[in-house]
Design an enzyme around this catalytic site. Structure first.
Site, PDB file in Angstrom:
ATOM      1  CB  SER A 308     -83.387  -7.870  40.124  1.00 21.42           C
ATOM      2  OG  SER A 308     -82.581  -8.960  40.410  1.00 21.42           O
ATOM      3  CG  ASP A 309     -85.559 -13.404  36.949  1.00 24.77           C
ATOM      4  OD1 ASP A 309     -85.127 -14.586  38.187  1.00 24.77           O
ATOM      5  OD2 ASP A 309     -86.919 -14.477  36.513  1.00 24.77           O
ATOM      6  CB  CYS A 310     -80.683 -14.912  38.481  1.00 22.39           C
ATOM      7  SG  CYS A 310     -81.518 -15.957  40.380  1.00 22.39           S
ATOM      8  CB  ALA A 312     -83.926  -8.953  36.056  1.00 23.14           C
TER       9      ALA A 312
END
Length: 792
Positions: A308-310, A312
């Site tokens: 995931s993006d941070c 997310a």
């Protein structure tokens, strides 16, 4: 039992954090150290990657498994496995934005290549590969010094849809083909064990590169990550943020704009990581959208891990309200296919999600198999990395002369000459006795690289490098910073402009105007910059040279139309060699050949809602469309604009005038039945095409490129097509081929475009299916046109 598990988990997580934030060792920690731990099956290099990963997962207890689900993966002391940091950055050189890369050890800098949007303007695939390769060498060298990981979260291959986007600078521009091909080349250069010439001289003499086979065994030099999946291109605009934005995307736009870069990054680039984005797509958070993530694995053949993006995963619940609890958010992400969470959300909520029956331990195992498989492909479990293939890479391989030359060449090739009235440039350095340099960015090193810039090898400003050419060079900022809220510094700028032979004004953007988590609200020059340019131009002896910084397009219509401004040069964020490259171009030591990878819109485009994800124009609601493929409004500069100090001419040597698609279809196809019943056939749907039959219809377009001027130069040849409007939403035109060639003065050379009609002459229909329109396809090469009749 539950309380016991909770206490065990806390102990493991605390241990992981403690070990991770120790002082950096001069060598990387690694598992499978002899004699106590090397006997485990997962350390046995004779077994397959899959067997080793399965063995490792089978030995872990649940708290240990959960401890692997963060970017800062926990150690497993009883198995001899140290902690591991997944998050390292390498967008255009090693960067310390995340915890994986540190410049606080013996290695204190790394080569800073130009920002991606600048490299993209070179339209040079070989250059993109070479940059990826060079960054990988420095990444491995940093890893050997204990200052980086092996997994890097780059490149950013989102299409630059809206000119206001703060992160557009990180991308290769607005054209899906260019973005796709940049992604493939960078990833291949970054990941491949066997480089195309680049690494031969860097391997130690006692390592036989050929004995490692080629990359067919799946082994990796480093791991690259294609991000952000998908339809992510908004930070903060209006009432929307990237954390809560729902990107409403049509099937047509998804198929031919948003998804192609990711599909090619996986199919052709063989990326080993995919990052899902913060935003929702059509109502479902990207990191919880199973059909989206599984399409990458099942249809595109993705073999790697999904991060995931941070935070997310946290946004699924906290910002988007898609689930009723953190546990449901974690469960949805894991079930969708997310293997690791950048952040601690999965560490904190996976165990309770399992206890509540929302996700199974078997799905956690699936995630770990993907994670460990990538680490195994990187050789992380093969013993001491100092004895491996890359063991001798070290500080001498960082900031090397080869890499700095490559950075300089990338900047040279990416700089774009937008205006050059009366051949103002190049200046003759022997005839220039004095220069005036104006503008806050001209003597500021801090933003030369743009976002995701680490510590560059050299720190020289534009002013410093121009001073090398003309010793009598004066400088005035004119504005205290790029925001230029006051004109109090104009007087000094005007004064030095009056006394100089030539004046260079550096204007544009920096990271105070456009960056991650910050979109622009205007396309004009910030603050009073326009006034500064005009004041200086009014008093200069000769027409002014305007140099523009920044990644996003700027409305400089005033300068384009002002005869007092003789030349306009876009340098973007040129990296550590930007000053030298600019000086070489201004004084004629390098002939510019870059082309804009984006459309430059007028300020009026800000009336268009940034939240509107539609690519196609819609006249009924006054919507002008987006990017050169669909935009129908006025332009400041068009996609592909770029001048040279010489002149190039084209001649089409050969190209077909007719192309029959009949052999693509089986006899019992619905298309052939339509024809048998006398129905009109307007397009061919690629779903009906015989597998692998497209290759048989590839054709060549042979072109002569002549340099009719007096200066040698490199030139980007662009081949566009305009397809017949037999269905709704066909592009205004689209790029189907490009090549950067170097042609000497008064000489010519030939280049060949290989066209696959199924890829380059197709478009998505309104339900997201690829089709080839039948009828006259017009090929454009500069001012030349060639008609190709596509028939059935």
């Amino acid at each position: 039992m539950n309380l016991q598990l909770t206490l065990i988990s806390l102990l493991f997580f605390t241990s992981a954090i403690a070990e991770t934030f120790k002082n950096l060792d001069s060598h990387p920690q690694f598992p499978c150290k002899p004699p106590h731990f090397s006997s485990y099956p997962f350390c046995n290099v004779s077994l397959s990657i899959k067997q080793r990963a399965i063995s490792l997962v089978s030995l872990l207890m649940l708290p240990e498994k959960i401890g692997q689900l963060s970017n800062t993966a926990a150690s497993v002391p009883r198995l001899g496995i140290p902690p591991y940091e997944w998050w390292s950055e390498s967008l255009h050189g090693l960067a310390d934005n995340g915890p994986g890369v540190s410049f606080n050890g013996s290695i204190s800098a790394a080569t800073s290549f130009p920002q991606v949007i600048v490299s993209a303007a070179s339209f040079n695939r070989t250059l993109w590969y070479e940059i990826g390769s060079a960054v990988a060498v420095e990444g491995r060298a940093m890893y050997n010094g204990g200052q980086a990981g092996l997994t890097f979260w780059a490149p950013n291959i989102n299409v630059f849809r809206d000119p206001r986007w703060g992160r557009g600078q990180e991308t290769p521009g607005e054209d899906p083909k260019v973005v796709s091909e940049y992604g493939v080349e960078f990833v291949r250069g970054f990941q491949e064990k066997k480089k195309r010439k680049v690494l031969k001289r860097r391997f130690s003499d006692d390592v036989d590169d050929d004995r490692h086979d080629d990359d067919a065994d799946g082994k990796l030099m480093l791991s690259a990550c294609c991000k952000h999946f998908t339809a992510y291109d908004l930070e903060k605009w209006g009432n929307f943020t990237r954390y809560d934005f729902n990107a409403v995307v049509t099937e047509q736009d998804m198929e031919d704009t948003y998804q192609p870069p990711f599909e090619t990054c996986i199919r052709d680039g063989k990326a080993s990581c995919l990052m899902c984005s913060y935003n929702a797509v059509n109502g479902v958070p990207a990191c919880a959208q199973g059909d989206l993530l599984q399409k990458a694995r099942v249809e595109w053949g993705f073999e790697g891990y999904i991060t995931s993006d941070c935070d997310a995963v946290a946004t699924i619940f906290a910002y988007q309200g898609y689930t009723k609890s953190p546990e449901e958010a974690v469960a949805d992400a894991i079930k969708a296919g997310v293997d690791i969470n950048c952040g601690t959300y999965m560490l904190r909520h996976t165990q309770s999600a399992i206890e509540q029956g929302k996700v199974s331990e078997e799905l956690v195992d699936r995630a770990l198999l993907n994670l460990f498989a990538v680490q195994l492909r990187l050789g992380l479990f093969d013993g001491d990395p100092r004895r491996g293939q890359y063991g001798k890479l070290g500080s001498n391989d960082i900031c090397s002369s080869d890499h700095r030359k490559l950075a300089l060449e990338a900047t040279r090739q990416g700089i774009v000459l937008l205006k050059n009235d009366h051949k103002l440039l190049p200046l003759n350095k022997n005839h220039v006795s004095s220069l005036a340099i104006v503008g806050p960015m001209a003597n500021n090193i801090s933003n030369m690289g743009g976002t995701y810039t680490g510590k560059p090898c050299q720190r020289k400003t534009l002013f410093t490098e121009l001073l090398e050419y003309v010793k009598k060079t004066s400088y005035a900022s004119g504005c205290s910073d790029v925001s230029c809220d006051s004109d109090t510094g104009f007087g000094e700028a005007v004064a030095i402009a009056k006394g100089a032979d030539f004046v260079i004004v550096v204007a544009g953007l920096d990271l105070s105007q456009e960056t991650e988590d910050k979109d622009r609200v205007s396309l004009s020059l910030p603050g009073k910059q326009k006034d500064l340019v005009s004041h200086v131009a009014a008093v200069s002896k000769k027409p002014v040279i305007l140099v523009l910084t920044g990644g996003g397009p700027v409305d400089v219509t005033f300068a384009k139309n002002d005869p007092r401004i003789g030349s306009i040069i876009w340098i973007g964020y040129p990296g550590e060699t930007g000053g030298q490259a600019l000086a070489e171009i201004i004084f004629g030591d390098f002939n510019p050949g870059g082309r804009l990878p984006t459309t430059w819109y007028p300020e009026s485009f800000t009336d268009v809602a940034m939240s509107d994800m539609h690519m196609r124009a819609n006249s009924s609601r006054g919507y002008p469309g987006r990017t050169y493929r669909f935009y129908t409004g006025p332009q400041v500069y068009s996609f592909g604009t770029g001048l040279s100090y010489t002149k190039f001419e084209y001649k089409i040597l050969s190209a077909p005038i007719r192309l029959s698609l009949s052999e693509l279809l089986p006899q019992q196809s619905s298309h052939k039945k339509q024809l048998q019943h006398g129905e009109e056939l307007r397009y061919l749907q690629l779903d009906d095409v015989i597998v692998n039959s497209c290759e048989s219809l590839r054709f060549n377009v042979r072109v002569h490129v002549s340099n009719t001027g007096e200066i040698d130069g490199s030139h980007v040849v662009m081949l566009f097509s305009k397809m017949p409007p037999v269905l709704s939403g066909v592009p205004e035109k689209q790029l189907i081929g490009y090549d950067r060639v170097h042609v000497r003065s008064n000489e010519m050379m030939e280049t060949v475009f290989v066209i696959d009609p199924c890829k380059q002459l197709s478009v998505a229909n309104d339900v997201g299916k690829r089709v080839i329109p039948l009828g006259s396809h017009v090929l454009f090469l500069g001012d030349l046109q060639h008609s190709l009749s596509v028939e059935f």
